[in-house]
Design a protein around this motif. Structure first.
Motif, mmCIF file in Angstrom:
data_model
loop_
_atom_site.group_PDB
_atom_site.id
_atom_site.type_symbol
_atom_site.label_atom_id
_atom_site.label_comp_id
_atom_site.label_asym_id
_atom_site.label_seq_id
_atom_site.Cartn_x
_atom_site.Cartn_y
_atom_site.Cartn_z
ATOM 1 N N GLY A 216 -9.392 124.405 67.543
ATOM 2 C CA GLY A 216 -9.445 123.178 66.753
ATOM 3 C C GLY A 216 -10.827 122.561 66.723
ATOM 4 O O GLY A 216 -11.144 121.780 65.819
ATOM 5 N N LEU A 217 -11.679 122.886 67.699
ATOM 6 C CA LEU A 217 -13.078 122.447 67.672
ATOM 7 C C LEU A 217 -13.792 123.138 66.513
ATOM 8 O O LEU A 217 -13.687 124.356 66.352
ATOM 9 C CB LEU A 217 -13.764 122.793 68.993
ATOM 10 C CG LEU A 217 -15.272 122.541 69.076
ATOM 11 C CD1 LEU A 217 -15.568 121.047 69.015
ATOM 12 C CD2 LEU A 217 -15.841 123.159 70.354
ATOM 13 N N ILE A 218 -14.519 122.365 65.708
ATOM 14 C CA ILE A 218 -15.229 122.905 64.542
ATOM 15 C C ILE A 218 -16.735 122.868 64.786
ATOM 16 O O ILE A 218 -17.277 121.848 65.203
ATOM 17 C CB ILE A 218 -14.867 122.105 63.271
ATOM 18 C CG1 ILE A 218 -13.397 122.362 62.903
ATOM 19 C CG2 ILE A 218 -15.781 122.474 62.102
ATOM 20 C CD1 ILE A 218 -12.895 121.535 61.746
ATOM 21 N N ILE A 219 -17.387 123.989 64.504
ATOM 22 C CA ILE A 219 -18.845 124.098 64.622
ATOM 23 C C ILE A 219 -19.402 124.346 63.220
ATOM 24 O O ILE A 219 -19.334 125.467 62.696
ATOM 25 C CB ILE A 219 -19.255 125.247 65.564
ATOM 26 C CG1 ILE A 219 -18.528 125.145 66.906
ATOM 27 C CG2 ILE A 219 -20.779 125.255 65.736
ATOM 28 C CD1 ILE A 219 -18.828 123.890 67.700
ATOM 29 N N PRO A 220 -19.958 123.318 62.554
ATOM 30 C CA PRO A 220 -20.456 123.495 61.185
ATOM 31 C C PRO A 220 -21.768 124.265 61.166
ATOM 32 O O PRO A 220 -22.545 124.224 62.127
ATOM 33 C CB PRO A 220 -20.655 122.059 60.709
ATOM 34 C CG PRO A 220 -20.970 121.299 61.962
ATOM 35 C CD PRO A 220 -20.153 121.947 63.046
ATOM 36 N N HIS A 221 -22.017 124.937 60.047
ATOM 37 C CA HIS A 221 -23.264 125.695 59.876
ATOM 38 C C HIS A 221 -24.222 125.013 58.907
ATOM 39 O O HIS A 221 -25.215 125.609 58.501
ATOM 40 C CB HIS A 221 -22.947 127.114 59.406
ATOM 41 C CG HIS A 221 -22.044 127.853 60.335
ATOM 42 N ND1 HIS A 221 -20.862 128.437 59.927
ATOM 43 C CD2 HIS A 221 -22.125 128.069 61.675
ATOM 44 C CE1 HIS A 221 -20.270 128.999 60.971
ATOM 45 N NE2 HIS A 221 -21.012 128.790 62.040
ATOM 46 N N TYR A 222 -23.903 123.765 58.541
ATOM 47 C CA TYR A 222 -24.768 122.969 57.685
ATOM 48 C C TYR A 222 -24.889 121.583 58.320
ATOM 49 O O TYR A 222 -24.179 121.259 59.284
ATOM 50 C CB TYR A 222 -24.182 122.865 56.273
ATOM 51 C CG TYR A 222 -22.888 122.087 56.205
ATOM 52 C CD1 TYR A 222 -22.867 120.760 55.778
ATOM 53 C CD2 TYR A 222 -21.683 122.663 56.607
ATOM 54 C CE1 TYR A 222 -21.680 120.035 55.741
ATOM 55 C CE2 TYR A 222 -20.500 121.952 56.574
ATOM 56 C CZ TYR A 222 -20.507 120.644 56.143
ATOM 57 O OH TYR A 222 -19.333 119.930 56.112
#
Length: 292
Positions: A216-222
């Motif tokens: 559920g943890l989100i790591i954005p690339h922008y």
């Protein structure tokens, strides 16, 4: 994913899912429509981190074997067979197999496919590029990673895209530090990629991983600030997996509900590692190690 007359990929024919020996432990979601929800932490103990590293070592070894074998004329289903063979030979389960109904033991994303391509009877041609995404489930922990491969000789444009995407991942990993928000990872990736003129896919992200495939943890690339402001702490485990394109970052999905392609059919590339936050930065958990 065979190709049509214009050279664009189209859905191919799937072979049946590969069997897994009964002595290999399955993730809880196998045979269910969706995984159980996760309410735990993304922080792991030193012993648990070593279990994730072991799973990551298995995934990396499978990708090593694919890199040695890949060649024009190979099908993406043959890549899946090799991934399955290597992962299960170490007593691990290929995490994608049966995850939300996914029918194969790895993802193979060719040319304009951003992610989640399903291995089938597509024949790889000279000049193609392909991402192979493998996750191994070992003793209750997942190790998730992917790499790009070239099929024979590829164009300079394709090779540059691959090299720069690998470096974008490196930039993201270097941005990891305790006390920082996870969105700084995406800021580092986007600032690098857009200087070179690449699109940066936004809607498919890195994620927490460990006992669950996706926590559920989100790591954005922008650069998503102020969104995705979770603060990194020592022991936090997640993937970083930037997807860069030669054109737009917009995408379309095939009717299979998995295969994501660039809307303008431009080439795309991706690299992924699972990392753990340390007091000094990041430690990569998905490397080939001398022993298992």
């Amino acid at each position: 994913m065979p190709k049509d007359a214009s050279g664009l990929l189209i859905p191919g024919v799937l072979a049946p899912p590969r069997p897994v020996r009964p002595d290999i432990a399955r993730p809880e979601y196998v045979g269910k429509p969706a995984p159980a929800s996760y309410a735990g932490t993304n922080i792991y103990s030193a012993d648990e981190i070593e279990q994730i590293r072991h799973a990551g070592n298995i995934s990396s070894r499978a990708l090593d074997a694919i890199g040695d074998a890949i060649a024009p004329g190979m099908t993406t289903d043959e890549i899946d067979a090799l991934a399955h063979e290597v992962v299960t030979s170490y007593g691990a389960y290929p995490s994608t197999l049966g995850y939300r109904g996914f029918p194969k033991s790895c993802c193979t994303s060719v040319n304009e496919v951003i992610c989640h391509g399903i291995p089938d009877n597509t024949v790889l041609d000279e000049g193609d590029i392909v991402n192979v995404d493998i996750t191994s489930y070992w003793h209750g922990f997942h190790g998730d990673m992917n790499r790009m491969f070239t099929v024979g000789q590829v164009s300079d444009v394709a090779q540059n895209l691959i090299d720069h995407t690998r470096e974008a991942l490196n930039r993201g990993i270097k941005a990891v530090a305790p006390g920082r928000q996870v969105n700084v990872i995406g800021r580092a990736i986007q600032s690098y990629a857009e200087r070179l003129g690449y699109g940066v896919v936004r809607d498919f992200t890195g994620h927490g991983v460990g006992t669950h495939f996706h926590s559920g943890l989100i790591i954005p690339h922008y650069d998503s600030s102020p969104l995705y402001d979770d603060v990194m702490e020592p022991g936090m485990v997640f993937t970083i997996e930037p997807m860069l394109t030669l054109g737009t970052y917009e995408w379309s999905m095939w009717d299979d509900g998995w295969t994501v392609v660039t809307k303008d059919h431009a080439l795309t590339a991706q690299f992924e590692h699972t990392v753990v936050v340390t007091e000094r930065g990041a430690d990569i958990l998905t490397l080939t190690l001398p022993t298992l």
